[in-house]
Design a protein around this motif. Structure first.
Motif, PDB file in Angstrom:
ATOM      1  N   TYR A  25       0.885  -1.205   0.160  1.00  0.00           N
ATOM      2  CA  TYR A  25      -0.026  -0.024  -0.142  1.00  0.00           C
ATOM      3  C   TYR A  25       0.554   1.303  -0.035  1.00  0.00           C
ATOM      4  O   TYR A  25       0.733   2.117  -0.826  1.00  0.00           O
ATOM      5  CB  TYR A  25      -1.035  -0.094   1.242  1.00  0.00           C
ATOM      6  CG  TYR A  25      -1.706   1.276   1.376  1.00  0.00           C
ATOM      7  CD1 TYR A  25      -2.745   1.347   0.434  1.00  0.00           C
ATOM      8  CD2 TYR A  25      -1.543   1.883   2.309  1.00  0.00           C
ATOM      9  CE1 TYR A  25      -3.623   2.720   0.783  1.00  0.00           C
ATOM     10  CE2 TYR A  25      -2.428   3.057   2.750  1.00  0.00           C
ATOM     11  CZ  TYR A  25      -3.395   3.446   1.831  1.00  0.00           C
ATOM     12  OH  TYR A  25      -3.983   4.546   1.848  1.00  0.00           O
ATOM     13  N   ASP A  26       2.085   1.584   0.779  1.00  0.00           N
ATOM     14  CA  ASP A  26       2.690   2.546   0.932  1.00  0.00           C
ATOM     15  C   ASP A  26       3.454   2.779  -0.370  1.00  0.00           C
ATOM     16  O   ASP A  26       3.548   3.892  -0.764  1.00  0.00           O
ATOM     17  CB  ASP A  26       3.552   2.498   2.242  1.00  0.00           C
ATOM     18  CG  ASP A  26       2.884   2.817   3.578  1.00  0.00           C
ATOM     19  OD1 ASP A  26       1.972   3.385   3.500  1.00  0.00           O
ATOM     20  OD2 ASP A  26       3.311   2.217   4.550  1.00  0.00           O
ATOM     21  N   ALA A  27       3.861   1.588  -0.955  1.00  0.00           N
ATOM     22  CA  ALA A  27       4.588   2.083  -2.167  1.00  0.00           C
ATOM     23  C   ALA A  27       3.627   2.348  -3.284  1.00  0.00           C
ATOM     24  O   ALA A  27       3.951   3.290  -4.125  1.00  0.00           O
ATOM     25  CB  ALA A  27       5.549   0.624  -2.683  1.00  0.00           C
ATOM     26  N   ALA A  28       2.524   1.658  -3.242  1.00  0.00           N
ATOM     27  CA  ALA A  28       1.788   2.169  -4.331  1.00  0.00           C
ATOM     28  C   ALA A  28       1.145   3.485  -4.228  1.00  0.00           C
ATOM     29  O   ALA A  28       0.569   4.070  -5.391  1.00  0.00           O
ATOM     30  CB  ALA A  28       0.485   0.978  -4.420  1.00  0.00           C
ATOM     31  N   ARG A  39      -3.598   9.354   1.761  1.00  0.00           N
ATOM     32  CA  ARG A  39      -4.040   7.615   2.020  1.00  0.00           C
ATOM     33  C   ARG A  39      -5.563   7.479   1.226  1.00  0.00           C
ATOM     34  O   ARG A  39      -6.333   8.005   1.682  1.00  0.00           O
ATOM     35  CB  ARG A  39      -4.064   7.828   3.419  1.00  0.00           C
ATOM     36  CG  ARG A  39      -2.642   7.815   4.139  1.00  0.00           C
ATOM     37  CD  ARG A  39      -2.693   7.605   5.405  1.00  0.00           C
ATOM     38  NE  ARG A  39      -2.967   6.000   5.771  1.00  0.00           N
ATOM     39  CZ  ARG A  39      -1.709   5.250   5.732  1.00  0.00           C
ATOM     40  NH1 ARG A  39      -0.614   5.930   5.549  1.00  0.00           N
ATOM     41  NH2 ARG A  39      -2.047   4.032   5.852  1.00  0.00           N
ATOM     42  N   PRO A  40      -5.226   7.148   0.055  1.00  0.00           N
ATOM     43  CA  PRO A  40      -6.471   6.678  -0.599  1.00  0.00           C
ATOM     44  C   PRO A  40      -7.311   5.613   0.202  1.00  0.00           C
ATOM     45  O   PRO A  40      -6.760   4.641   0.559  1.00  0.00           O
ATOM     46  CB  PRO A  40      -6.218   6.439  -2.019  1.00  0.00           C
ATOM     47  CG  PRO A  40      -4.502   5.955  -1.861  1.00  0.00           C
ATOM     48  CD  PRO A  40      -4.174   6.525  -0.857  1.00  0.00           C
ATOM     49  N   ALA A  41      -8.472   5.481  -0.169  1.00  0.00           N
ATOM     50  CA  ALA A  41      -9.390   4.515   0.302  1.00  0.00           C
ATOM     51  C   ALA A  41      -9.110   3.033  -0.434  1.00  0.00           C
ATOM     52  O   ALA A  41      -9.170   2.026   0.088  1.00  0.00           O
ATOM     53  CB  ALA A  41     -10.858   4.704   0.143  1.00  0.00           C
ATOM     54  N   ALA A  42      -8.543   3.197  -1.632  1.00  0.00           N
ATOM     55  CA  ALA A  42      -8.373   1.936  -2.339  1.00  0.00           C
ATOM     56  C   ALA A  42      -7.625   2.503  -3.447  1.00  0.00           C
ATOM     57  O   ALA A  42      -7.880   3.582  -4.200  1.00  0.00           O
ATOM     58  CB  ALA A  42      -9.442   1.048  -2.677  1.00  0.00           C
ATOM     59  N   ILE A  43      -6.559   1.470  -4.177  1.00  0.00           N
ATOM     60  CA  ILE A  43      -5.872   1.767  -5.404  1.00  0.00           C
ATOM     61  C   ILE A  43      -6.174   0.459  -6.145  1.00  0.00           C
ATOM     62  O   ILE A  43      -6.083  -0.477  -5.780  1.00  0.00           O
ATOM     63  CB  ILE A  43      -4.560   1.580  -5.094  1.00  0.00           C
ATOM     64  CG1 ILE A  43      -3.996   2.922  -3.961  1.00  0.00           C
ATOM     65  CG2 ILE A  43      -3.787   1.914  -6.254  1.00  0.00           C
ATOM     66  CD1 ILE A  43      -2.655   2.900  -3.587  1.00  0.00           C
ATOM     67  N   ALA A  44      -6.972   0.589  -7.238  1.00  0.00           N
ATOM     68  CA  ALA A  44      -7.182   0.031  -8.475  1.00  0.00           C
ATOM     69  C   ALA A  44      -6.267  -0.094  -9.567  1.00  0.00           C
ATOM     70  O   ALA A  44      -6.051   0.800 -10.306  1.00  0.00           O
ATOM     71  CB  ALA A  44      -8.763   0.193  -8.959  1.00  0.00           C
ATOM     72  N   ARG A  45      -5.411  -1.186  -9.599  1.00  0.00           N
ATOM     73  CA  ARG A  45      -4.450  -1.468 -10.685  1.00  0.00           C
ATOM     74  C   ARG A  45      -5.317  -2.217 -11.880  1.00  0.00           C
ATOM     75  O   ARG A  45      -5.220  -3.183 -11.860  1.00  0.00           O
ATOM     76  CB  ARG A  45      -3.205  -2.353 -10.176  1.00  0.00           C
ATOM     77  CG  ARG A  45      -2.300  -1.591  -9.175  1.00  0.00           C
ATOM     78  CD  ARG A  45      -1.235  -0.902 -10.292  1.00  0.00           C
ATOM     79  NE  ARG A  45      -0.383  -0.143  -9.245  1.00  0.00           N
ATOM     80  CZ  ARG A  45       0.640  -0.509  -8.570  1.00  0.00           C
ATOM     81  NH1 ARG A  45       0.997  -1.829  -8.709  1.00  0.00           N
ATOM     82  NH2 ARG A  45       1.748   0.174  -8.281  1.00  0.00           N
ATOM     83  N   VAL A  46      -5.906  -1.491 -12.603  1.00  0.00           N
ATOM     84  CA  VAL A  46      -6.803  -1.638 -13.675  1.00  0.00           C
ATOM     85  C   VAL A  46      -5.995  -2.552 -14.565  1.00  0.00           C
ATOM     86  O   VAL A  46      -4.963  -2.335 -15.195  1.00  0.00           O
ATOM     87  CB  VAL A  46      -7.445  -0.810 -14.540  1.00  0.00           C
ATOM     88  CG1 VAL A  46      -8.492  -0.031 -13.441  1.00  0.00           C
ATOM     89  CG2 VAL A  46      -6.741   0.431 -14.878  1.00  0.00           C
TER      90      VAL A  46
END
Length: 454
Positions: A25-28, A39-46
């Protein structure tokens, strides 16, 4: 929608979902520029355009802020949201090269270096910027000013079509015949109108270039002479000039470290046998401190990446049209007075292919401007920010030759007036009209924002 429900919906995607608490998470959530801790709620790697459409729809349905990230180089840090959804295109890297037609369909998770490395074996290239890790999505939507800018124009001048997911979750093809207003707007208007998932680029013949750093002493005469020589040079030569303290590079004499110097990146994309003649006026300005200009592949011209490097900066982007000894003295005076850990005045002479495209043809409205300027102060401590912002503002005021101008790709989070500076005259009104058609609720607002007309 609760956090758990959001993650459950996102995990239906073909791509990956990274949530708070995950090991990556931190790297992303880290972007290129430092000092940004969101700090996003979610990261979507589409994984594909269908994933993109679903994420866009979820953002619309939930009202959560949507950040769209290609390479993460936005100076304002717009590639990451605090509490929202990050739509990360980094896993979308398909590249289909048609050598016979000299075109390439490229997904927007590719970096400039990845694209260029793949096209180089065919002796072909598309001009991007000067840093290989920049995502082709962001630099293309901004305009794209790099090593081929005078010979082949901006990146958008090689853009033939784009697949774009709009705010209603629809995938559309934008080109000269289909959605031509959208095609006009995305060529310089940034991420205001949708998420570009693929670009169709024109490829140009580019083999070896004669390029690299040419480092000269920083006197007013050398700086003014360099700009004049760059303006008079054949269009095959593009230059990026940084007036700055010489860093402790191993090829520089120790006594030069920290002294102001002209650090010029040269890129001559014409016949190699003509390069020495073209470069002679620059070398004649003064005895070079270092001269590393040599034949290299176009891919080698990109600045090397420094893993883990996240600079904290404040800056001002602008355009000017006249440059003389007084202008050069102004630059030197302000750099001598800088208190930042590092400060630079970057100058890019335009003209050539950029200026031959009509101003109204794309959303990049600065085609007749002579020189693009970027003034940057680097610093470490947050409490220094106001001091360096004031220095940059004073520097910009001393050089300003118009009511205000900017290159959108270099803007920080500087307010609505500065976004207007990027789109002067009728360009702003036309962009606002296109925005009203394709994104009437301003879903795509985490950017250098153009609110919808009305």
């Amino acid at each position: 929608m609760t956090q758990l429900n959001l993650l459950a919906e996102l995990r239906k995607l073909n791509g990956r979902v990274i949530a708070p608490g995950d090991a990556e998470y931190d790297a992303a959530r880290t972007v290129y520029h430092g000092g940004i801790d969101r700090r996003p709620a979610a990261i979507a790697r589409v994984a594909n355009a269908a994933d993109v459409a679903r994420v866009v729809s979820l953002a619309r349905e939930t009202g959560l802020e949507l950040a769209v990230r290609s390479g993460g180089h936005s100076p304002a840090g717009y590639g990451v949201s605090d509490g929202g959804i990050v739509l990360d295109l980094a896993d979308m890297k398909r590249l289909d090269i048609n050598v016979e037609q000299r075109t390439a369909w490229a997904e927007t998770g590719l970096t400039a270096a990845e694209y260029t490395a793949a096209t180089a074996p065919h002796g072909l290239a598309t001009g991007f910027g000067d840093t290989g890790s920049v995502g082709i999505g962001g630099i293309t939507l901004s305009g794209g000013v790099g090593y081929l800018v005078r010979k082949y124009g901006l990146t958008i001048d090689s853009l033939l079509a784009a697949d774009v997911v709009t705010a209603d979750g629809q995938l559309v093809r934008a080109d000269a015949e289909s959605h031509p207003d959208l095609f006009w707007a995305i060529r310089g208007g940034g991420g205001n109108f949708g998420v570009a998932t693929r670009f169709l680029f024109r490829l140009h013949e580019v083999g070896a270039v004669v390029g690299g750093p040419l480092i000269l002493p920083a006197t007013a005469e050398v700086i003014a002479g360099f700009i004049a020589a760059a303006d008079a040079a054949p269009e095959e030569l593009s230059t990026i000039v940084g007036v700055m303290p010489a860093p402790p590079m191993p090829f520089l004499p120790p006594e030069q470290h920290g002294r102001l110097a002209v650090m010029a990146l040269m890129a001559y994309a014409g016949p190699v046998e003509d390069a020495q003649r073209v470069l002679a006026p620059f070398r004649a300005l003064a005895a070079p401190i270092a001269d590393l200009v040599r034949p290299v592949s176009y891919a080698e011209a990109f600045l090397p990446d420094e893993p883990g490097y996240h600079p904290v900066t404040t800056a001002h982007s602008m355009f000017i049209d006249t440059f003389d000894l007084d202008t050069a003295e102004t630059i030197l005076d302000h750099l001598r007075g800088a208190t930042a850990s590092f400060a630079v005045a970057q100058l890019r002479v335009l003209g050539g292919a950029v200026a031959r495209v009509p101003v109204a043809a794309t959303a990049f409205a600065h085609r007749q401007r002579r020189i693009m300027v970027n003034l940057v102060a680097f610093y470490e401590r947050p409490e220094e920010r106001a001091t360096h912002e004031a220095w940059v503002a004073d520097f910009a005021a001393a050089l300003r030759q118009d009511e205000g101008s900017a290159y959108v790709g270099f803007l920080r989070d500087e307010g609505a007036a500065r976004v207007h500076d990027a789109y002067p005259g009728a360009t702003w009104a036309r962009l606002a009209g296109v925005k009203a058609r394709y994104d009437p609720t301003n879903l795509f607002r985490l950017n250098q924002n153009i609110p919808p007309a009305g």
